[in-house]
Design an enzyme around this catalytic site. Structure first.
Site, mmCIF file in Angstrom:
data_model
loop_
_atom_site.group_PDB
_atom_site.id
_atom_site.type_symbol
_atom_site.label_atom_id
_atom_site.label_comp_id
_atom_site.label_asym_id
_atom_site.label_seq_id
_atom_site.Cartn_x
_atom_site.Cartn_y
_atom_site.Cartn_z
ATOM 1 C CD GLU A 21 27.401 45.932 33.950
ATOM 2 O OE1 GLU A 21 28.025 46.938 34.245
ATOM 3 O OE2 GLU A 21 27.273 44.839 34.537
ATOM 4 C CB THR A 78 13.971 38.506 31.416
ATOM 5 O OG1 THR A 78 14.355 36.971 31.047
ATOM 6 C CG2 THR A 78 12.611 38.418 32.132
ATOM 7 C CD GLN A 84 18.873 42.499 32.131
ATOM 8 O OE1 GLN A 84 19.159 43.669 32.659
ATOM 9 N NE2 GLN A 84 19.775 41.345 32.660
ATOM 10 N N GLY A 91 24.998 38.196 37.306
ATOM 11 C CA GLY A 91 24.099 37.488 38.268
ATOM 12 C C GLY A 91 23.694 36.094 37.733
ATOM 13 N NE ARG A 103 20.596 27.268 26.333
ATOM 14 C CZ ARG A 103 19.991 26.589 27.682
ATOM 15 N NH1 ARG A 103 20.961 26.397 28.750
ATOM 16 N NH2 ARG A 103 18.825 26.238 27.727
ATOM 17 N N GLY A 127 18.881 49.895 39.879
ATOM 18 C CA GLY A 127 20.093 50.509 40.637
ATOM 19 C C GLY A 127 21.305 50.917 39.982
ATOM 20 N N GLY A 168 26.604 37.361 30.316
ATOM 21 C CA GLY A 168 25.777 38.301 30.968
ATOM 22 C C GLY A 168 25.256 39.347 29.912
ATOM 23 N N GLY A 228 14.968 43.874 38.766
ATOM 24 C CA GLY A 228 14.345 44.325 37.505
ATOM 25 C C GLY A 228 14.962 43.629 36.546
#
Lengths: 687, 330
Positions: free
Chosen positions: A650, A579, A583, A493, A573, A223, A647, A451
């Site tokens: 991005e 994953t 990302q 998230g 952390r 997205g 996060g 994803g």
């Protein structure tokens, strides 16, 4: 740190995972939108075309159900005759099959009273104004000191204007929805980054209590922000399903995405840096001109990272915007930071050249003690560690700073660096963790796994708190009948949902501490982090990183190819190695794509984005990113959340474009200040 | 929905007959372009004549030492053919520079030659286009045209031909074998496509119902070297900003034979006859190659935003010819 495979990986690679458009409720029919073919005006007549038995309805603004105001004018679909931009939906065809719907949509004839349109962004546009605030609630302007005086007095001055055209999200899965009514209850399967947000919007639009709307988004094929809010597809699907009394599927054709799902707004960015010969910044100005549609104000907050990055006694950061007859821009991976840091970090490279300093050293010299604009202390800031560790891993030492001198046959080779930053955002969420009598555990939270591996990481968080093997933890995500989850956006998230999962698991662990047996119906604990998250903080909280790029430029053709990309990040952390790396690498690939490939042109005559398929809107493919590596430095930030994590969705894209463009400068001596850095912007100079 | 007939003839003559009988019929080969255009509403055939069962897939030697390529030979197979790789490297390189692996697995030789332009205005039925709807105009001239033609264009159309394969076939002096209602004939590949003039909707010289059955390559000239060079912004799966196919024979230090064709510059593969004539007998060095390329490209008439293609094409030609000359003396 754990290294855990994606829980849904097998389902995805075997095709078992069901996406929004994979749903086939009995009796389902199909909808296809009809886009406006003028950039501004009014619909005066709609001729639905020849009758076709398989066509169930052709909705227009005259007969579509009335919608309440949900605060987003882009969702007021088929509510008025006004056309605010080309590609806006002016009719909707519902038919038995997708082919019939598509064919009938092409037969609909719409007449318009066309008005002159304004779609070309120019710096002296008479409609330019200062907005109240920029995206994210940031003040449009921030001023510290007298910039003009400080700039005039400086030993060294950089004054450069950078340009980025519109960019498009283009997730692999297009925006799709399947909607079904049972009486006054609405169920939608929606390709969305936030089911609860969609539920609230649909409830408002259709005048329903929220608990009569169920939104399911179990699997979402990407997205990048374009699915962060309800988009017209879900509203139209729900509307059509109500009209025809059958379930309705609607997948937007890819060619319609640029006009309907938001995009990164174009920016014109002027950066001025005043510094001493030692490279220390004395004054910094970053001024943004961007645009939005006439429907809605969206202001790309590209000057905001300049308020965070470097020490300077004097600073001026401003946003200006003009509203035009164009599709409405919105969030695209790291809105503000991704475009803003291209300009700022390019200007830093120009400053490094001007004062003869290594660009890594220049950044180290301008490291602030506190967040420059707010004066707040950083909860943690490991930019210097990222720069040093990145330089070590990349092999930066001994770099010849001279531009345009490394030849390999017909190729010129160069390296570049840029810093990156992204704020730590956390939203309230809820979660439930249940102990089952069979020794298993169930985590329930309405996270959206777009994803990113969210469900994997959340299961790991629960397993760690409960001190049980992760294979005993099941997780349910992607339904609004699960405990409230915030949107999968702003790299928030994992921290937001994870905090709630952590809290619920901690409470459950307390209940289980006595060793009492789990009752037959299980034992569950819920948590809601509204209070915890809402407490506020005295800290400036951001993730940081440094990207290093190596490029080659063909001296015959000007073709630029990325050779290596290496990023080192400090994002608190890292909860799951696999994953997380995925990302970060994904973000860097998208940044490289932004630097070298992605190009969208607003056609001045028609008022639409010309490149509307993946053959003409070039995104990076494997051959474009031969070697991308992501690393991180140890950092655990307990000022952020009990998880200690920031996060990572991005920050990978931020800075990458500048690192690549800086490498092109190092290779060729040519400074390209407009993205993408394609051959025609270099070719003739090299010939 | 829009219905269309679908037939799968087993014989070549039958296919021709079917197509000739219905002006709304179209041949379907790999479908990588036609099916896309049907989805966009650009192509609206009444009947599809699927050629998949026709025995036109073979690649085999001709009596004179050349190669005959069946019209339905897949791009991937043709690129991998050992004879092509050994004797016509320009062809193999051009094929591998085109599209993606998935597309090359289904795209065919004749289909590739006859693919339509990727001009965005041609592909968007909500906009005028003289090629799609004669007489409606050409918005590309004032619009988004940075990928469009600089050679041989007209005020009515500035589209380019997108094929890489066609450029290589043009420089190899390939011939297309045709079968039509009135019998068989052949056509040099360089005569297959038309420049737009005032009829950009007429793209090639096939007669109604005519089917390309094969493409034949003459034997390679002794000592010939050949290569294809394509410039593109993405490392894979992108149409050419400009491309060059070249065949060169050097004797001593002189050019004995030369063929040059440009892709991405015109509505057809652009055989550079002016440059070739200048080079015959000339010294095989960079200066001659540059002068010849510049003479050829003097005919270029760039639009506002595609002037970069001219020096790009020149540079590519100089580089390819220089590299071939270097190879020849080794």
């Amino acid at each position: 740190m754990t290294d855990h495979v994606r829980l849904e990986g097998r389902a995805k690679v075997t095709g078992a995972a069901r996406y929004a458009d994979d749903r086939r409720p009995p009796g389902a029919v199909h909808a296809c939108p009809v886009p406006a073919t003028v950039a501004r005006g009014e619909v005066t007549a709609v001729d639905p075309g020849p009758a076709d038995r398989s066509v169930l309805a052709v909705l227009t603004h005259l007969d579509a159900p009335r919608l309440a105001d949900a605060g987003d004018p882009t969702l007021a679909v088929l509510q008025s005759a006004r056309v605010a931009h080309r590609g806006q939906i002016v009719a909707l065809v519902v038919a038995e099959t997708p082919e019939a719907a598509r064919h009938a949509a092409a037969q609909v004839r719409v007449e318009y009273a066309e008005e002159p349109h304004d779609v070309t962004l120019v710096e002296d546009h008479p409609g330019v104004y200062a907005p109240e605030e920029a995206n994210g609630g940031h003040p449009a302007d921030r001023v510290r000191g007298d910039f003009g005086a400080a700039y005039a007095a400086a030993e060294l001055r950089i004054d450069a204007t950078y340009r980025i055209g519109p960019l498009h999200n283009h997730p692999m899965e297009p925006h799709a929805s399947t909607a079904e009514w049972q009486g006054d209850r609405l169920t939608v399967h929606d390709s969305s980054q936030g089911g609860h947000g969609v539920r609230k919007t649909l409830a408002t639009l259709f005048g329903l209590p929220e608990d009569q709307v169920l939104v399911v988004n179990e699997h979402v094929g990407g997205g990048f922000g374009s699915k962060g809010t309800a988009r017209p597809n879900v509203v139209l699907a729900a509307m059509a399903a109500r009209v025809v009394g059958r379930p309705v599927r609607l997948a937007l054709p890819r060619a319609q995405l640029p006009a309907l799902v938001g995009h990164r707004a174009p920016t014109v960015q002027r950066v001025r840096l005043a510094a001493g010969r030692d490279g220390r910044i004395e004054a910094l100005a970053h001024e943004i001109l961007t645009r939005s549609s006439t429907l809605k104000e969206f202001v790309e907050q590209a000057a905001v990272p300049a308020r965070v990055m470097y020490r300077s006694a004097v600073s001026l950061t401003t946003h200006r915007v003009v509203r035009q007859d164009v599709p409405t821009p919105s969030w695209m991976r790291a809105p503000g930071e991704a475009p803003g840091m291209f300009a700022l970090e390019s200007a830093m490279d120009e400053l490094a050249s001007a004062c003869g300093l290594d660009p890594v050293e220049l950044r180290l010299r301008n490291e602030p003690e506190v967040e420059p604009d707010s004066g707040k202390p950083f909860s943690s800031r490991s930019l210097t560690a990222c720069l040093r560790e990145g330089a070590r891993r990349f092999g930066w030492a001994g770099r010849d700073p001279r531009p345009g001198v490394r030849r390999e046959g017909r190729l010129l080779v160069g390296t570049g660096v840029a810093a990156s930053t992204y704020p730590v955002l956390i939203a309230p969420s809820s979660a439930e963790v249940r102990a089952e009598p069979d020794g298993g555990y169930l985590v329930r939270v309405n996270a959206a796994d777009i994803g990113t591996g969210a469900r994997t990481v959340l299961a790991l968080v629960a397993a760690e708190v409960l001190a049980v093997p992760s294979d005993r933890v099941r997780i349910e995500v992607g339904r609004t009948d699960l405990p409230y989850g915030s949107v999968a956006g702003g790299s928030s998230g994992t921290s937001s949902w994870g905090w709630a999962v952590h809290e619920a698991a901690t409470r459950l662990r307390g209940r289980l501490a006595g060793g009492a047996p789990v009752p037959a119906r299980g034992l569950s604990e819920r948590a809601d982090t509204r209070e915890l998250v809402g407490r506020g903080t005295e800290f400036a909280r951001h993730a940081f990183g440094a990207q290093f790029a190596e490029v080659q430029v063909d001296t015959d053709s000007g073709e630029v190819r990325l050779r290596r990309l290496l990023g080192v990040f400090a994002a608190g952390r890292i909860l799951n190695v696999r994953t997380a790396r995925s990302q970060l690498v994904g973000g860097m690939v998208m940044g490289a794509s932004m630097a070298l490939l992605e190009e969208s042109t607003m056609d001045p005559g028609f008022g639409d984005h010309t490149e509307r398929d993946l053959a003409s809107y070039h995104v990076a493919v494997s051959a474009d990113v031969p070697d991308v590596q992501a690393y991180w430095v140890e950092e655990e930030d307990t000022h952020v959340s009990p998880l200690g994590s920031k996060g990572i969705g991005e920050i990978g894209i931020v800075g990458t474009a500048a690192a690549v463009a800086n490498a092109v400068h190092h290779a060729t001596g040519l400074r390209v200040r407009e993205l993408p850095v394609v051959s025609r912007r270099l070719g003739e100079a090299l010939a | 929905m829009r219905e269309f007939g679908y037939l799968r003839p087993t014989g070549v003559a039958e296919a021709v007959e079917l197509l000739a009988a219905d002006p709304g019929a179209r041949y379907l080969a790999g479908g990588t372009n036609l099916v896309d255009l049907m989805k966009l509403g650009v192509e609206r055939p009444r009947l599809l004549v699927d050629l998949g069962r026709l025995p036109l897939r073979d690649i085999g030697p001709t009596g004179d030492g050349g190669l005959r390529i069946g019209a339905l030979a897949r791009n991937a197979d043709l690129a991998a053919d050992p004879r092509v790789r050994a004797s016509y490297p320009v062809l193999s390189q051009a094929l591998l520079a085109g599209a993606s692996g998935q597309l090359r697995n289904v795209a065919t030789t004749a289909g590739n030659l006859l693919q339509r332009t990727r001009c965005p205005y041609f592909q968007d039925t909500a906009k005028p286009c003289n090629k799609r709807l004669p007489g409606t105009g050409c918005p590309a001239r004032e619009g988004v045209h940075r990928d469009l033609a600089v050679l041989g264009a007209s005020e009515h159309c500035v589209a380019t031909h997108p094929s890489d394969l066609a450029v290589a076939l043009a420089v190899l002096d390939a011939t297309v074998e045709l079968l039509g209602p009135d019998g068989a004939r052949t056509l040099p590949v360089t005569d297959l496509h038309r420049l737009p003039g005032d009829r950009p909707d007429l793209e090639h010289r096939l007669l109604p119902g005519e089917l390309i059955t094969a493409v034949t390559l003459p034997p390679p000239a002794p000592g010939a070297r050949s290569a294809y060079r394509k410039a593109r912004d993405r490392a894979s799966y992108a149409f050419a900003l400009a491309s060059v196919a070249a065949v060169l024979v050097v004797r001593g230090s002189r050019v004995e034979r030369v063929g040059i064709a440009f892709g991405g510059l015109a509505a057809k593969p652009w055989r550079a006859r002016t440059a070739e004539a200048m080079l015959l007998g000339a010294s095989a060095d960079e200066a001659s190659f540059r002068a010849a390329a510049e003479a050829e490209l003097a005919a270029a008439r760039p639009l506002r935003d595609n002037g970069h293609k001219v020096p790009l094409a020149r540079n590519l030609a100089v580089r390819v010819l220089s590299d071939l000359a270097l190879e020849s003396v080794r």
